[in-house]
Scaffold this motif. Structure first.
Motif, short mmCIF file in Angstrom:
data_model
loop_
_atom_site.label_atom_id
_atom_site.label_comp_id
_atom_site.label_asym_id
_atom_site.label_seq_id
_atom_site.Cartn_x
_atom_site.Cartn_y
_atom_site.Cartn_z
N ASN A 86 -8.61 -70.20 -42.37
CA ASN A 86 -7.32 -71.01 -42.71
C ASN A 86 -7.08 -71.15 -40.38
OD1 ASN A 86 -7.27 -72.22 -44.86
ND2 ASN A 86 -5.10 -70.60 -44.92
N VAL A 87 -6.07 -72.01 -40.25
CA VAL A 87 -5.71 -72.11 -39.08
C VAL A 87 -4.40 -71.71 -38.83
CG1 VAL A 87 -5.34 -73.90 -36.91
CG2 VAL A 87 -7.62 -73.96 -38.66
N GLU A 88 -4.18 -70.76 -38.13
CA GLU A 88 -2.69 -70.17 -37.90
C GLU A 88 -2.44 -70.49 -36.51
OE1 GLU A 88 -1.48 -65.88 -39.17
OE2 GLU A 88 -3.63 -66.41 -40.27
N ARG A 89 -2.95 -70.91 -35.84
CA ARG A 89 -2.86 -70.84 -34.46
C ARG A 89 -4.00 -72.21 -33.37
NH1 ARG A 89 -1.86 -65.92 -35.27
NH2 ARG A 89 -0.19 -64.50 -34.68
N ALA A 90 -3.68 -72.65 -33.04
CA ALA A 90 -4.19 -73.50 -32.08
C ALA A 90 -4.20 -74.05 -31.02
CB ALA A 90 -3.78 -74.77 -32.69
N LEU A 91 -4.84 -74.19 -29.76
CA LEU A 91 -4.46 -73.83 -28.17
C LEU A 91 -4.56 -75.88 -28.03
CD1 LEU A 91 -3.62 -72.82 -25.78
CD2 LEU A 91 -6.00 -72.22 -25.37
N LEU A 92 -4.37 -76.63 -27.18
CA LEU A 92 -4.36 -77.72 -26.34
C LEU A 92 -4.27 -77.61 -25.44
CD1 LEU A 92 -2.30 -77.93 -29.89
CD2 LEU A 92 -2.11 -80.21 -28.97
N THR A 93 -5.71 -78.65 -25.37
CA THR A 93 -6.46 -77.95 -23.25
C THR A 93 -6.64 -79.91 -23.05
OG1 THR A 93 -7.18 -76.97 -21.32
CG2 THR A 93 -8.44 -77.00 -23.55
N ILE A 94 -6.42 -80.02 -21.61
CA ILE A 94 -7.10 -81.01 -21.17
C ILE A 94 -8.95 -80.94 -21.00
CG2 ILE A 94 -7.98 -82.59 -19.13
CD1 ILE A 94 -5.36 -83.12 -21.00
N GLY A 108 -5.36 -65.42 -30.22
CA GLY A 108 -6.37 -65.42 -31.26
C GLY A 108 -5.99 -67.18 -32.34
N ALA A 109 -6.56 -67.66 -31.34
CA ALA A 109 -6.53 -69.18 -32.01
C ALA A 109 -7.59 -69.25 -32.62
CB ALA A 109 -6.83 -70.28 -30.66
N GLU A 110 -7.37 -70.01 -34.15
CA GLU A 110 -9.03 -70.88 -34.64
C GLU A 110 -9.17 -71.58 -34.30
OE1 GLU A 110 -6.43 -68.30 -37.04
OE2 GLU A 110 -5.88 -70.45 -36.41
N LEU A 111 -9.19 -72.24 -33.27
CA LEU A 111 -9.21 -73.54 -33.16
C LEU A 111 -8.62 -74.44 -31.56
CD1 LEU A 111 -9.71 -77.15 -33.91
CD2 LEU A 111 -7.80 -77.43 -34.27
N VAL A 112 -9.06 -75.04 -30.87
CA VAL A 112 -9.50 -75.62 -29.88
C VAL A 112 -9.13 -76.76 -29.69
CG1 VAL A 112 -9.25 -75.70 -27.23
CG2 VAL A 112 -9.82 -73.26 -28.05
N ARG A 291 3.93 -83.23 -32.35
CA ARG A 291 3.21 -83.90 -33.46
C ARG A 291 3.68 -83.20 -34.66
NH1 ARG A 291 1.50 -89.45 -30.77
NH2 ARG A 291 3.57 -90.62 -29.44
N LEU A 292 1.62 -82.08 -33.76
CA LEU A 292 1.70 -81.30 -34.64
C LEU A 292 1.79 -80.56 -35.64
CD1 LEU A 292 -2.21 -81.70 -33.12
CD2 LEU A 292 -1.71 -82.63 -34.89
N ALA A 293 3.16 -79.94 -34.84
CA ALA A 293 3.39 -78.89 -35.36
C ALA A 293 4.24 -79.63 -36.08
CB ALA A 293 4.59 -78.04 -34.56
N ALA A 294 5.01 -80.93 -35.85
CA ALA A 294 5.40 -81.33 -37.49
C ALA A 294 4.88 -81.27 -38.71
CB ALA A 294 6.42 -82.38 -37.17
N ALA A 295 4.31 -81.89 -38.89
CA ALA A 295 3.56 -82.69 -39.76
C ALA A 295 2.66 -81.23 -40.04
CB ALA A 295 1.96 -83.31 -39.23
N LEU A 296 2.39 -80.35 -39.48
CA LEU A 296 1.68 -78.82 -39.83
C LEU A 296 2.40 -77.61 -39.80
CD1 LEU A 296 -2.19 -79.84 -38.68
CD2 LEU A 296 -0.66 -79.58 -41.46
N PRO A 297 3.90 -77.43 -40.41
CA PRO A 297 4.49 -76.58 -39.94
C PRO A 297 4.21 -74.97 -40.20
CG PRO A 297 4.94 -77.30 -41.84
CD PRO A 297 4.38 -77.99 -41.17
N GLY A 298 3.57 -75.00 -40.78
CA GLY A 298 2.56 -73.59 -40.50
C GLY A 298 1.71 -72.92 -39.28
N VAL A 299 1.16 -73.49 -38.29
CA VAL A 299 0.71 -73.63 -38.20
C VAL A 299 0.87 -73.64 -36.31
CG1 VAL A 299 -1.91 -74.77 -36.09
CG2 VAL A 299 -1.36 -74.77 -39.12
#
Length: 314
Positions: A86-94, A108-112, A291-299
């Motif tokens: 499951n994804v608890e943390r995600a990091l956004l980058t260019i 500790g991100a599971e997704l970039v 926007r992602l945080a609003a849609a997926l508040p658990g991440v």
């Protein structure tokens, strides 16, 4: 239903007014129940399936609207989706760099979510000695999935180019080049302003919107003389290939353009504002994270603190 007489109605009314006294057993049961706020916080803290995060990204920016030359979607999949943590943390980058990978590991991100695809052209080797290949290997080894939306996010009605156009005031908006599948999507964004503005005002608005102290400007002689601007076209990143399909605009805004493309726009009587490539993209990451945080508040979605444009003006 039988109607109650006046005496029966009075007795029922008297009964309804009696205070409710919970039993001792009900009090003990109530103590074991979580408070409403605690339960709400628990629901908010539930991580999301990787497939749910990917679906949310697809809802925001459908991949079918990406350019055919692009490489978008889930590019690094350490485990099959059904087995992915499951994804608890995600990091956004260019851009995905060694520093960003280290930041994702520390978080500790599971997704970039890397706006620019780290795998673009065909790879024949994966070598730790090559920076572009090393970051892919590192993410796979660390179990970090990598997703890239790139031009799908550019084309979305509320995507990168729409955000870039928010530097300017109200007006009739549309894609510069509409997508054949849906005219709401497409390359770049344009606006016909309700109230025209000067080139100096346009430059000031772009700098404020992007948080820049300097931009490069090719000023049309008419705009230097005070002529106003009404029709504006923007394209995040490198807009030359999109702008060469257009005509009749007063101002073109992008990150970078070739020298001869700028001269051609100038010869047509238009002005050009160049902001450097990723400066026209990076600010949108905060919008996407929200926007992602609003849609997926658990991440927990975070924007990289070490990702930056490779060029600086000195």
């Amino acid at each position: 239903m039988a109607r109650l007489g006046p005496r029966q109605q009075a007795k029922r009314h008297q009964h309804d007014q009696q205070p409710f006294e919970p039993t001792e057993q009900s009090r003990q049961n109530g103590k074991s129940l979580p408070k409403l706020r605690v339960l709400w916080q628990y629901n908010r803290a539930v991580p999301a399936l990787l497939s749910d995060v990917l679906q949310c990204l697809e809802d925001f920016a459908p991949l079918r609207f990406a350019e055919p030359w692009d490489n978008v979607g889930l590019l690094v999949e350490p485990l099959p989706l059904a087995s992915a943590p499951n994804v608890e943390r995600a990091l956004l980058t260019i851009d995905l760099s060694d520093a960003v990978v280290a930041e994702a590991r520390e978080l500790g991100a599971e997704l970039v979510i890397a706006y620019h695809p780290p795998i673009f052209s065909g790879l024949k080797r994966l070598r730790s000695s090559q920076p572009g290949e090393r970051v892919v290997l590192a993410c796979a080894r660390l179990g970090i999935s990598v997703f890239s939306p790139h031009t799908a996010l550019d084309a979305a009605p509320d995507g990168v180019n729409a955000w870039l156009l928010d530097a300017f005031a109200a007006g009739l908006r549309a894609p510069c080049v509409s997508h054949p599948l849906d005219v709401r999507f497409g390359q770049g964004r344009s606006v016909a302003l309700e109230a025209p503005l000067t080139l100096a005002d346009a430059v000031a608005r772009v700098k404020q919107h992007l948080g820049l102290s300097q931009v490069r400007v090719s000023a049309a002689p008419a705009h230097v003389q005070g002529a106003t601007i009404r029709r504006i076209a923007v394209c995040a990143g490198a807009g030359g290939a999109v702008f060469e399909k257009l005509s009749g605009y007063d101002l073109y805004v992008t990150g970078e353009m070739r020298h001869h493309d700028v001269r051609e726009r100038a010869a047509s009587g238009a002005s050009v504002i160049l902001c450097e490539h990723t400066n026209t993209e990076r600010g949108f990451l905060r919008v996407l994270a929200a926007r992602l945080a609003a849609a997926l508040p658990g991440v927990r979605f975070e924007v990289s603190s070490c990702d930056r444009d490779p060029l600086s003006i000195v």
